[in-house]
Design an enzyme around this catalytic site. Structure first.
Site, PDB file in Angstrom:
ATOM      1  N   HIS A  55      19.656 -81.107  67.204  1.00  0.00           N
ATOM      2  CA  HIS A  55      18.726 -80.408  66.318  1.00  0.00           C
ATOM      3  C   HIS A  55      19.312 -79.100  65.800  1.00  0.00           C
ATOM      4  CE1 HIS A  55      14.813 -79.294  64.650  1.00  0.00           C
ATOM      5  NE2 HIS A  55      15.029 -78.075  65.128  1.00  0.00           N
ATOM      6  N   HIS A 106       9.356 -81.233  62.361  1.00  0.00           N
ATOM      7  CA  HIS A 106       8.824 -80.948  63.700  1.00  0.00           C
ATOM      8  C   HIS A 106       8.221 -82.249  64.221  1.00  0.00           C
ATOM      9  CE1 HIS A 106       7.563 -77.352  66.295  1.00  0.00           C
ATOM     10  NE2 HIS A 106       8.840 -77.211  65.992  1.00  0.00           N
ATOM     11  N   HIS A 108       9.159 -84.814  66.774  1.00  0.00           N
ATOM     12  CA  HIS A 108       8.908 -85.166  68.171  1.00  0.00           C
ATOM     13  C   HIS A 108       7.902 -84.255  68.852  1.00  0.00           C
ATOM     14  CE1 HIS A 108      12.741 -87.838  68.735  1.00  0.00           C
ATOM     15  NE2 HIS A 108      11.982 -88.216  67.738  1.00  0.00           N
ATOM     16  N   ASP A 128      11.282 -68.733  58.478  1.00  0.00           N
ATOM     17  CA  ASP A 128      12.562 -68.914  57.787  1.00  0.00           C
ATOM     18  C   ASP A 128      12.518 -68.273  56.402  1.00  0.00           C
ATOM     19  OD1 ASP A 128      14.087 -70.210  59.677  1.00  0.00           O
ATOM     20  OD2 ASP A 128      13.526 -72.217  59.033  1.00  0.00           O
ATOM     21  N   SER A 325       9.086 -69.735  72.328  1.00  0.00           N
ATOM     22  CA  SER A 325       7.819 -69.080  72.009  1.00  0.00           C
ATOM     23  C   SER A 325       7.825 -68.639  70.553  1.00  0.00           C
ATOM     24  CB  SER A 325       7.605 -67.862  72.917  1.00  0.00           C
ATOM     25  OG  SER A 325       7.420 -68.247  74.262  1.00  0.00           O
TER      26      SER A 325
END
Length: 754
Positions: A55, A106, A108, A128, A325
């Site tokens: 990833h 996003h 899984h 981002d 987090s």
């Protein structure tokens, strides 16, 4: 328990470490030892494991993604201001404005924890965009699920939609578009792709780098907790078994209200000129932020990890470095600006702590309570990870699949059968009204949304005085990509390109989210190689750059991969949003003109799928020059205000385009078609349906001739029915009610899932 410091690691070379459990291969672990000249500490192992995951490192896709860097980085309006390798692409749209946009996956996490997985997908892509110096102005969500009536869909869809809506609505960002697609291959592996668009002035552009020895490294935002340890970096780098995910680390937990404060705080920090470099904390958390900032700078970095504010005081250094987090950012601040930086953070009630500083050296050094637990070359963590040239080969079954074309399928032989199949297509789950989903999103907050679902593209006003705006669309037909990945990726691109142009916007740039199965499967890697090659070739011919994107591998359950799903987003600019064109018929008696050539192209079509449950043959042909000419025509027609309505033809063909255009305002149409079956259900590319008032008809026909676009007159608007060639008539209101009821009939009322 002895702290695993660098000194301890040097003196205990044979200490057993859980590198395999963290997803590293034997040769990867050995390479880490070679880079360091010793075994890694536990904290270093944690960093390498998440940063070298599929990833984060793109280790199986890098060799194929490099081709996008060969594309010219100019757009019709000027140079790309930031491209591949940055947090998000940034393009000039004129008048001193720039727009940044990107789409990411996003997938899984959203299967494991639907609400939080989808919510934090939105949160991550928004940060981002924020990190580039832009104010986020809109989001989009291309979604894929198993069949509408599948138990797995009933479990994940309501939570995913609620997560997207809940987070985006709380942030006050309009959701202006996306997709909702159902297919058997997405059972157990839904796709949750999230796109964000941001606006900035040229001078406000910020990049992620840590330069200037003595500059302070500040972590600000939410505290670091145990949620998402390993998170998306681990979950998105491994195939799910038939029983579910083989690894279940906590999915990140989002707090949109904290993110809203973080957005406003960060924008004020930018405005105050107190930020020298910035990075959001998403996948791989602190491991990513520290190593990427240091790697992109001109020195090293020293971090005191025990200064990181924690929600859980029991977290180990390894867990702090791996935690994903949410709602956290890292900034590099010159010492003379530190007080002002902290004052702004206090104003917004955002916790900020100096956790380190930029150094003269070329190492990333992290201490824990005065002892060094990380001492690595930052580039080896962030950028110089493994690069695999995975084997790939054309699947043995591909020829048989392509030979099994839809030409053999029985076609309707009576007006009654034609009408029945028309209704089947229009009311099928993939074609039906998606209001069950979109009504949970605020599409008009901020007051600058000009067009939103179910229009062909979302349009947002950028400048209130001039009317400058941008249009964005995302698209992909996985069935086409399965039949021919090269052509399938190009078809995804040209559909988005066409959707943007149909509104009157000039297409400028591309972002992509490439969703595929396991890269360890040569069949999948062949699909990926072909798709990226097709996308690159088409962008080169259309003259638009790929500014960034995302790769999501391991999207399969057991041995069954998803349909190859290269989602392509296209962004375009419209000089005055008041000139935008909508898809709905509005008046009686307007000419219906079909632009482009219709061929007997039904393989992979909605008709073949819905009526016969068939997938085989070759997808529609792509004519990039015709697409460019068609787009130029639509942009000019919008400027001249001679088109009443326009709708791209794609999934469902003319049948779907006419139905949706009629549904918008309840205005019907009478069609006169040469071959009603082919004309209604063919999914030939490069086509648009336009409604042109009588007074503008001659001017539009002349404009189409100037652009070299083929045109056929197929009828007129008006009445309360869709009448097809005198063969059948369908009441618009009744068909619209059936179209609207497909999703609620299975999913129930929205309030029941709120």
């Amino acid at each position: 328990m002895t702290l695993d410091t660098v000194e301890h690691a040097s003196s205990t070379p044979d200490h057993q470490q859980p590198w395999a459990e963290l997803g590293l291969k034997p040769d990867e672990y050995q390479r880490i030892r070679e880079i360091l000249g010793r075994r890694p500490t536990g904290a270093e192992l944690a960093m390498y494991s998440v940063m070298w995951s599929e990833h984060c490192s793109y280790k199986s896709s890098k060799v194929h993604l490099r081709k996008f860097g060969e594309l010219p980085q100019e757009t019709p309006l000027g140079k790309t201001l930031a491209g591949i390798g940055e947090n998000a692409g940034v393009i000039d749209i004129g008048q001193g404005y720039a727009v940044t946009f990107k789409v990411e996956s996003h997938n899984h996490p959203s299967y494991v924890e639907p609400y939080q997985g989808a919510a934090t997908g939105i949160g991550g892509i928004v940060r981002d965009i924020l990190a580039m110096g832009a104010r986020p102005v809109a989001v989009m969500d291309p979604l894929r699920f198993g069949p509408l009536d599948a138990p797995d869909t009933a479990r994940v869809l309501p939570g995913i939609v609620a997560g997207v809506g809940g987070y985006g609505n709380c942030l006050g960002l309009p959701n202006i578009g996306g997709e909702v697609v159902f297919d058997e291959t997405y059972v157990g592996n839904p796709l949750v792709n999230a796109l964000c668009v941001g606006v900035l002035r040229h001078e406000d552009l910020h990049l992620a780098h840590a330069s200037g020895a003595g500059n302070k490294v500040v972590l600000y935002g939410a505290r670091t907790g145990g949620d998402g340890i390993g998170g998306v970096s681990v979950l998105a780098s491994e195939t799910f078994t038939d029983e579910g995910p083989t690894k279940r680390p906590s999915v990140q937990v989002g707090d949109p209200f904290m993110e809203k404060l973080l957005i406003e705080c960060t924008l004020e920090l930018f405005k105050a000129g107190v930020v020298a470099g910035i990075q959001d904390l998403g996948g791989a958390g602190l491991s990513c932020a520290t190593s990427e900032l240091a790697s992109a700078g001109d020195g090293g970095m020293h971090v005191e990890l025990d200064q990181v504010p924690l929600r859980d005081a029991t977290l180990s250094p390894e867990e702090i470095l791996m935690s994903e987090s949410q709602e956290r950012m890292m900034a590099v601040v010159e010492p003379q600006h530190l007080a002002a930086f902290m004052d702004i953070c206090r104003k917004w009630d955002v916790e900020a702590v100096v956790v380190g500083e930029v150094t003269d050296g070329d190492r990333l050094v992290i201490d824990w309570h005065g002892e060094t637990v990380v001492d690595v070359p930052p580039r080896s963590v962030a950028h110089d990870g493994p690069v695999y040239e995975r084997p790939y080969a054309r699947p043995t079954w591909q020829d048989d699949l392509q030979a099994d074309g839809a030409e053999k399928l029985p076609r309707p032989t009576s007006p009654e059968a034609l009408r029945e199949q028309f209704e089947q297509v229009v009311t099928s789950p993939n074609m039906a009204d998606k209001s069950w989903v979109t009504h949970q999103y605020d599409r008009y907050v901020l007051g600058n949304t000009v067009l939103a679902q179910p229009e062909d593209a979302g349009v947002v006003r950028v400048d209130e005085e001039t009317g400058l705006g941008v249009a964005v669309s995302t698209d992909c037909n996985g069935r086409f990509a399965k039949l021919d990945p090269y052509a399938g990726a190009q078809l995804a691109l040209v559909e988005s390109y066409r959707n943007v142009a149909v509104t009157g916007a000039q297409p400028l740039a591309v972002t992509d989210c490439l969703n595929f199965g396991s890269p360890e499967d040569p069949d999948v890697m062949w699909q990926f190689e072909r798709a990226t090659h097709g996308l690159k070739d088409a962008c080169a011919e259309l003259g638009i750059p790929v500014t960034g994107g995302n790769v999501s591998f391991y999207n399969q359950t057991g041995d069954t991969p998803i349909l190859p799903t290269p989602v392509v987003g296209v962004l375009g600019v419209i000089q005055d949003v008041r000139q935008r064109v909508t898809q709905g018929f509005r008046t009686e008696g307007a000419h219906l003109l079909l632009l482009g050539e219709t061929r007997d192209e039904l393989s992979g079509s909605t008709w073949a799928d819905v009526v016969h449950g068939h997938l085989g043959g070759l997808p529609p042909a792509v004519d990039l020059d015709a697409e460019r000419r068609l787009a130029a025509l639509m942009v000019d027609a919008a400027k001249s205000a001679i088109v009443e309505a326009a709708h791209d033809l794609s999934d469902g063909g003319l049948a779907m385009a006419v139905a949706e255009a009629a549904f918008r305002n309840g205005v019907g149409a009478t069609l006169e078609l040469e071959d009603p079956f082919i004309d209604l259900f063919s999914e030939s590319a490069g086509r648009v349906l336009v409604a042109v008032p009588e007074d503008n008809h001659e001017e539009f026909v002349s404009l189409a001739e100037q652009h070299g676009v083929e045109l056929a007159s197929i009828g007129r608007t008006g009445g309360a029915q869709i009448v097809v060639d005198g063969r059948f008539a369908i009441d618009v209101a009744q068909l619209r009610e059936a179209w609207r009821s497909t999703l609620p009939a299975v999913l129930g009322s929205i309030s029941a899932h709120a």
